[in-house]
Motif scaffolding. Sequence first.
Motif, PDB file in Angstrom:
ATOM      1  N   ILE A 108       0.836  -1.200   0.000  1.00 25.41           N
ATOM      2  CA  ILE A 108       0.000   0.000   0.000  1.00 25.41           C
ATOM      3  C   ILE A 108       0.874   1.254   0.000  1.00 25.41           C
ATOM      4  O   ILE A 108       0.602   2.208  -0.734  1.00 25.41           O
ATOM      5  N   MET A 109       1.929   1.251   0.809  1.00 21.21           N
ATOM      6  CA  MET A 109       2.821   2.416   0.856  1.00 21.21           C
ATOM      7  C   MET A 109       3.454   2.677  -0.507  1.00 21.21           C
ATOM      8  O   MET A 109       3.525   3.821  -0.958  1.00 21.21           O
ATOM      9  N   ILE A 110       3.889   1.616  -1.178  1.00 22.07           N
ATOM     10  CA  ILE A 110       4.504   1.775  -2.504  1.00 22.07           C
ATOM     11  C   ILE A 110       3.462   2.256  -3.515  1.00 22.07           C
ATOM     12  O   ILE A 110       3.739   3.143  -4.329  1.00 22.07           O
ATOM     13  N   MET A 111       2.253   1.700  -3.451  1.00 25.39           N
ATOM     14  CA  MET A 111       1.193   2.120  -4.360  1.00 25.39           C
ATOM     15  C   MET A 111       0.862   3.604  -4.160  1.00 25.39           C
ATOM     16  O   MET A 111       0.732   4.362  -5.127  1.00 25.39           O
ATOM     17  N   GLN A 112       0.764   4.044  -2.899  1.00 21.08           N
ATOM     18  CA  GLN A 112       0.479   5.450  -2.624  1.00 21.08           C
ATOM     19  C   GLN A 112       1.604   6.344  -3.124  1.00 21.08           C
ATOM     20  O   GLN A 112       1.353   7.416  -3.678  1.00 21.08           O
ATOM     21  N   MET A 113       2.836   5.913  -2.946  1.00 20.32           N
ATOM     22  CA  MET A 113       3.958   6.716  -3.433  1.00 20.32           C
ATOM     23  C   MET A 113       3.909   6.809  -4.960  1.00 20.32           C
ATOM     24  O   MET A 113       4.143   7.874  -5.528  1.00 20.32           O
ATOM     25  N   ASN A 114       3.599   5.699  -5.622  1.00 21.19           N
ATOM     26  CA  ASN A 114       3.483   5.714  -7.081  1.00 21.19           C
ATOM     27  C   ASN A 114       2.412   6.698  -7.542  1.00 21.19           C
ATOM     28  O   ASN A 114       2.593   7.426  -8.512  1.00 21.19           O
ATOM     29  N   GLU A 115       1.274   6.703  -6.844  1.00 23.49           N
ATOM     30  CA  GLU A 115       0.190   7.613  -7.210  1.00 23.49           C
ATOM     31  C   GLU A 115       0.606   9.073  -7.033  1.00 23.49           C
ATOM     32  O   GLU A 115       0.304   9.916  -7.870  1.00 23.49           O
ATOM     33  N   ARG A 116       1.288   9.373  -5.940  1.00 19.82           N
ATOM     34  CA  ARG A 116       1.724  10.756  -5.708  1.00 19.82           C
ATOM     35  C   ARG A 116       2.766  11.188  -6.735  1.00 19.82           C
ATOM     36  O   ARG A 116       2.766  12.317  -7.188  1.00 19.82           O
ATOM     37  N   ARG A 117       3.633  10.293  -7.093  1.00 17.75           N
ATOM     38  CA  ARG A 117       4.685  10.618  -8.063  1.00 17.75           C
ATOM     39  C   ARG A 117       4.149  10.631  -9.490  1.00 17.75           C
ATOM     40  O   ARG A 117       4.792  11.139 -10.388  1.00 17.75           O
ATOM     41  N   ARG A 118       3.011  10.005  -9.689  1.00 15.31           N
ATOM     42  CA  ARG A 118       2.408   9.826 -11.008  1.00 15.31           C
ATOM     43  C   ARG A 118       3.332   9.041 -11.941  1.00 15.31           C
ATOM     44  O   ARG A 118       3.328   9.208 -13.140  1.00 15.31           O
ATOM     45  N   ARG A 119       4.170   8.248 -11.336  1.00 10.15           N
ATOM     46  CA  ARG A 119       5.049   7.337 -12.067  1.00 10.15           C
ATOM     47  C   ARG A 119       5.431   6.227 -11.103  1.00 10.15           C
ATOM     48  O   ARG A 119       5.485   6.437  -9.900  1.00 10.15           O
ATOM     49  N   PRO A 120       5.688   5.044 -11.612  1.00 10.22           N
ATOM     50  CA  PRO A 120       6.024   3.937 -10.711  1.00 10.22           C
ATOM     51  C   PRO A 120       7.402   4.109 -10.083  1.00 10.22           C
ATOM     52  O   PRO A 120       8.282   4.739 -10.645  1.00 10.22           O
ATOM     53  N   VAL A 121       7.542   3.541  -8.907  1.00 13.09           N
ATOM     54  CA  VAL A 121       8.842   3.487  -8.269  1.00 13.09           C
ATOM     55  C   VAL A 121       9.622   2.420  -9.022  1.00 13.09           C
ATOM     56  O   VAL A 121       9.228   1.263  -9.064  1.00 13.09           O
ATOM     57  N   THR A 122      10.675   2.835  -9.678  1.00 10.78           N
ATOM     58  CA  THR A 122      11.463   1.862 -10.421  1.00 10.78           C
ATOM     59  C   THR A 122      12.682   1.505  -9.606  1.00 10.78           C
ATOM     60  O   THR A 122      13.358   2.372  -9.069  1.00 10.78           O
ATOM     61  N   LEU A 123      12.904   0.241  -9.479  1.00  9.42           N
ATOM     62  CA  LEU A 123      14.067  -0.244  -8.750  1.00  9.42           C
ATOM     63  C   LEU A 123      15.074  -0.735  -9.778  1.00  9.42           C
ATOM     64  O   LEU A 123      15.025  -1.868 -10.224  1.00  9.42           O
ATOM     65  N   ASP A 124      15.948   0.148 -10.182  1.00  9.29           N
ATOM     66  CA  ASP A 124      16.993  -0.168 -11.144  1.00  9.29           C
ATOM     67  C   ASP A 124      17.910  -1.227 -10.549  1.00  9.29           C
ATOM     68  O   ASP A 124      18.385  -1.090  -9.421  1.00  9.29           O
ATOM     69  N   ALA A 125      18.155  -2.283 -11.289  1.00  7.59           N
ATOM     70  CA  ALA A 125      18.963  -3.400 -10.789  1.00  7.59           C
ATOM     71  C   ALA A 125      20.372  -2.977 -10.412  1.00  7.59           C
ATOM     72  O   ALA A 125      21.041  -3.664  -9.659  1.00  7.59           O
ATOM     73  N   SER A 126      20.833  -1.843 -10.901  1.00  4.26           N
ATOM     74  CA  SER A 126      22.181  -1.396 -10.558  1.00  4.26           C
ATOM     75  C   SER A 126      22.193  -0.490  -9.326  1.00  4.26           C
ATOM     76  O   SER A 126      23.252  -0.134  -8.843  1.00  4.26           O
ATOM     77  N   SER A 127      21.016  -0.144  -8.802  1.00  2.00           N
ATOM     78  CA  SER A 127      20.977   0.771  -7.659  1.00  2.00           C
ATOM     79  C   SER A 127      21.243   0.050  -6.345  1.00  2.00           C
ATOM     80  O   SER A 127      20.933  -1.125  -6.182  1.00  2.00           O
ATOM     81  N   ASP A 128      21.820   0.779  -5.408  1.00  2.00           N
ATOM     82  CA  ASP A 128      22.100   0.234  -4.076  1.00  2.00           C
ATOM     83  C   ASP A 128      20.797  -0.134  -3.371  1.00  2.00           C
ATOM     84  O   ASP A 128      20.712  -1.143  -2.687  1.00  2.00           O
ATOM     85  N   TYR A 129      19.766   0.693  -3.544  1.00  2.00           N
ATOM     86  CA  TYR A 129      18.467   0.457  -2.918  1.00  2.00           C
ATOM     87  C   TYR A 129      17.899  -0.890  -3.389  1.00  2.00           C
ATOM     88  O   TYR A 129      17.436  -1.697  -2.592  1.00  2.00           O
ATOM     89  N   TYR A 130      17.974  -1.146  -4.686  1.00  2.00           N
ATOM     90  CA  TYR A 130      17.486  -2.405  -5.246  1.00  2.00           C
ATOM     91  C   TYR A 130      18.253  -3.587  -4.653  1.00  2.00           C
ATOM     92  O   TYR A 130      17.662  -4.580  -4.243  1.00  2.00           O
ATOM     93  N   ARG A 131      19.570  -3.475  -4.606  1.00  2.00           N
ATOM     94  CA  ARG A 131      20.386  -4.567  -4.064  1.00  2.00           C
ATOM     95  C   ARG A 131      20.040  -4.851  -2.607  1.00  2.00           C
ATOM     96  O   ARG A 131      19.985  -5.999  -2.188  1.00  2.00           O
ATOM     97  N   ARG A 132      19.799  -3.786  -1.814  1.00  2.00           N
ATOM     98  CA  ARG A 132      19.457  -4.000  -0.406  1.00  2.00           C
ATOM     99  C   ARG A 132      18.125  -4.718  -0.269  1.00  2.00           C
ATOM    100  O   ARG A 132      17.979  -5.608   0.570  1.00  2.00           O
ATOM    101  N   ILE A 133      17.141  -4.351  -1.090  1.00  2.00           N
ATOM    102  CA  ILE A 133      15.829  -5.009  -1.015  1.00  2.00           C
ATOM    103  C   ILE A 133      15.957  -6.476  -1.409  1.00  2.00           C
ATOM    104  O   ILE A 133      15.437  -7.362  -0.731  1.00  2.00           O
ATOM    105  N   VAL A 134      16.654  -6.759  -2.497  1.00  5.35           N
ATOM    106  CA  VAL A 134      16.837  -8.142  -2.940  1.00  5.35           C
ATOM    107  C   VAL A 134      17.538  -8.952  -1.851  1.00  5.35           C
ATOM    108  O   VAL A 134      17.142 -10.081  -1.551  1.00  5.35           O
ATOM    109  N   GLU A 135      18.552  -8.376  -1.223  1.00  2.00           N
ATOM    110  CA  GLU A 135      19.275  -9.079  -0.164  1.00  2.00           C
ATOM    111  C   GLU A 135      18.365  -9.362   1.024  1.00  2.00           C
ATOM    112  O   GLU A 135      18.380 -10.456   1.586  1.00  2.00           O
ATOM    113  N   LYS A 136      17.536  -8.408   1.412  1.00  2.00           N
ATOM    114  CA  LYS A 136      16.637  -8.611   2.547  1.00  2.00           C
ATOM    115  C   LYS A 136      15.587  -9.670   2.233  1.00  2.00           C
ATOM    116  O   LYS A 136      15.240 -10.478   3.090  1.00  2.00           O
TER     117      LYS A 136
END
Length: 136
Positions: A92-120
Amino acid sequence: MFNVTAIIAEEHIRKAQNEGKFDDLDGMGRPLKPDEAANLPPELRMAYRILKSSGHLPAEILEEKEITCAIDLLEHMEDEQERYRQVQKLNIMIMQMNERRRRPVTLDASSDYYRRIVEKVRIAEERFGKPEKKHN
């Protein structure tokens, strides 16, 4: 043409070096942290830094921190029902953020944020097992 300010600054720096004021600085020998404002337009960077140092962050940054916190909670959760509720909350939090941004949250495979989520997620799957797929 000589810049008087630059000459005075250089003199102060040389004096401080000679007095050892740059020895044993906090973080010495470690790489600098990446500039969080690097992706902002140059005219907004100073305002961002001032707001951040005064304890105020943009809503997008606060939302991202809240999402990261929810992911961290998932990693340590043992109760499967509570874990499921937290995943729903995270969605829900991600969906709400996407709506506010009017674009999806993209998790680029090369980003540190993406790597941390995949690891968790990997750690959670090792600890709790992979979620079972529901068939309709």
